[in-house]
Write a protein that holds these residues in place. Structure first.
Motif, PDB file in Angstrom:
ATOM      1  N   UNK A   1       0.837  -1.195   0.000  1.00  0.00           N
ATOM      2  CA  UNK A   1       0.000   0.000   0.000  1.00  0.00           C
ATOM      3  C   UNK A   1       0.872   1.244   0.000  1.00  0.00           C
ATOM      4  N   UNK A   2       0.657   2.098   0.989  1.00  0.00           N
ATOM      5  CA  UNK A   2       1.464   3.307   1.106  1.00  0.00           C
ATOM      6  C   UNK A   2       2.465   3.182   2.256  1.00  0.00           C
TER       7      UNK A   2
ATOM      8  N   UNK B   1       1.862  -5.287  -4.253  1.00  0.00           N
ATOM      9  CA  UNK B   1       0.795  -4.963  -3.310  1.00  0.00           C
ATOM     10  C   UNK B   1       0.640  -3.448  -3.421  1.00  0.00           C
ATOM     11  N   UNK B   2      -0.225  -3.027  -4.321  1.00  0.00           N
ATOM     12  CA  UNK B   2      -0.156  -1.710  -4.908  1.00  0.00           C
ATOM     13  C   UNK B   2      -0.403  -0.532  -3.989  1.00  0.00           C
ATOM     14  N   UNK B   3       0.360   0.521  -4.233  1.00  0.00           N
ATOM     15  CA  UNK B   3       0.215   1.808  -3.572  1.00  0.00           C
ATOM     16  C   UNK B   3       0.512   2.901  -4.576  1.00  0.00           C
ATOM     17  N   UNK B   4       1.134   4.001  -4.129  1.00  0.00           N
ATOM     18  CA  UNK B   4       1.434   5.088  -5.055  1.00  0.00           C
ATOM     19  C   UNK B   4       2.469   4.720  -6.117  1.00  0.00           C
ATOM     20  N   UNK B   5       3.222   3.648  -5.898  1.00  0.00           N
ATOM     21  CA  UNK B   5       4.106   3.157  -6.961  1.00  0.00           C
ATOM     22  C   UNK B   5       3.286   2.820  -8.204  1.00  0.00           C
TER      23      UNK B   5
ATOM     24  N   UNK C   1      -3.857   3.763  -0.868  1.00  0.00           N
ATOM     25  CA  UNK C   1      -2.977   4.676  -0.146  1.00  0.00           C
ATOM     26  C   UNK C   1      -3.182   4.541   1.361  1.00  0.00           C
ATOM     27  N   UNK C   2      -3.825   3.472   1.780  1.00  0.00           N
ATOM     28  CA  UNK C   2      -4.099   3.172   3.189  1.00  0.00           C
ATOM     29  C   UNK C   2      -5.092   4.154   3.800  1.00  0.00           C
ATOM     30  N   UNK C   3      -4.668   5.364   4.099  1.00  0.00           N
ATOM     31  CA  UNK C   3      -5.603   6.350   4.667  1.00  0.00           C
ATOM     32  C   UNK C   3      -6.583   6.856   3.614  1.00  0.00           C
TER      33      UNK C   3
END
Length: 279
Positions: free
Chosen positions: A27-28, A52-56, A76-78
């Motif tokens: 995530x983030x 494990x996708x986030x801002x990447x 982005x979690x939050x």
């Protein structure tokens, strides 16, 4: 022993368009963002990204660099759903292979052990099998005769991860609450590149359980202080929530022009200037 230290540009020079690229973190959280930003400064495209996708994922999707994404989520979690990922997906910018978190983990295990697949219960009875029609099932050859999903190995040409500390030989240490499978990413890839908050001479006094990544699985090491920004890298620093909110709410061309038009030093300067404006 070999000194494996590199710059972000050295790492990117070893990557090519069309590769399958794994990106560690979750995530983030503890994403190798300095390496991702270096990748964005290159002309590399047409990537299969495993994350494990986030801002990447959001950055690469918004920039049009992804051909296929293999992911359990993009968050982005939050902020529950990564907005630039969502926008790119809604306009059909890339193919998505969505699998659940446990299937993803076992796919990494299979690749790390150079197996073609591993039998797993995850995914049975869910829509994972419907949205991934290429997935197969296997039957146990033993008396139980149980049916499993044959989770294919998530093999990668290269992997990028970010850790708290590393030495010049390629050993990497995490100090936070979770390893995020970064060791499996490195072992599942043909080459692996570790960015870190700080290079250390050795790990003579380190708690053995924190020594996550071993040098045999690492091709290059990059010292990149604050290299996970704007994601968290606890306990060294937390997530830059105000900046993440800016990222999530700013049109991509505007964000890229202000923060991604120069090198990593220019990025840090632009972020610092933005924070000063908010005071």
């Amino acid at each position: 022993m070999t000194d494996k230290t590199m710059t972000p540009e050295d790492v990117v020079s070893r990557l090519r368009s069309g590769m399958t690229l794994g990106i560690g973190g979750w995530g983030s959280r503890r994403k190798p963002m300095a390496l991702v930003r270096a990748l964005l400064r290159s002309g590399i495209t047409d990537l299969t990204v495993i994350s494990y996708g986030g801002p990447d994922v959001g950055l690469l999707a918004a920039a049009g660099r992804i051909r296929t994404l293999v992911a359990a989520f993009a968050t982005l979690d939050s902020i529950p759903l990564e907005p630039h990922f969502r926008a790119a997906r809604q306009r059909g910018a890339f193919e998505l292979r969505e699998i659940d978190e446990a299937m993803f983990m076992w796919g990494l295990h299979a690749a790390a052990n150079r197996l073609p697949f591993l039998p797993v219960r995850s995914g049975l009875g869910s829509d994972v099998m419907r949205v991934n029609p290429g997935l197969k099932t296997v039957t146990s050859p033993y008396e139980d005769g149980e049916t499993f999903v044959a989770m294919p190995a998530l093999r990668m040409d290269a992997a990028l991860v970010h850790l708290h500390r590393a030495d010049r030989l390629g050993n990497g240490q995490y100090l936070g609450p979770d390893p995020y499978f970064d060791d499996l990413f490195c072992e599942a890839a043909d080459s692996a590149y570790v960015s870190c908050e700080r290079l250390v001479d050795d790990f003579a006094t380190a708690v053995p359980q924190t020594l996550l990544v071993k040098r045999h699985a690492v091709t290059g090491v990059v010292e990149a202080p604050n290299g996970a920004h704007f994601t968290s890298c606890a306990p060294d620093y937390g997530r830059d929530e105000p900046f993440q909110k800016l990222y999530a709410t700013t049109p991509w061309p505007q964000f890229a022009e202000r923060f991604l038009s120069g090198d990593e030093k220019a990025y840090r300067s632009a972020v610092e200037s933005w924070h000063e404006e908010q005071q």
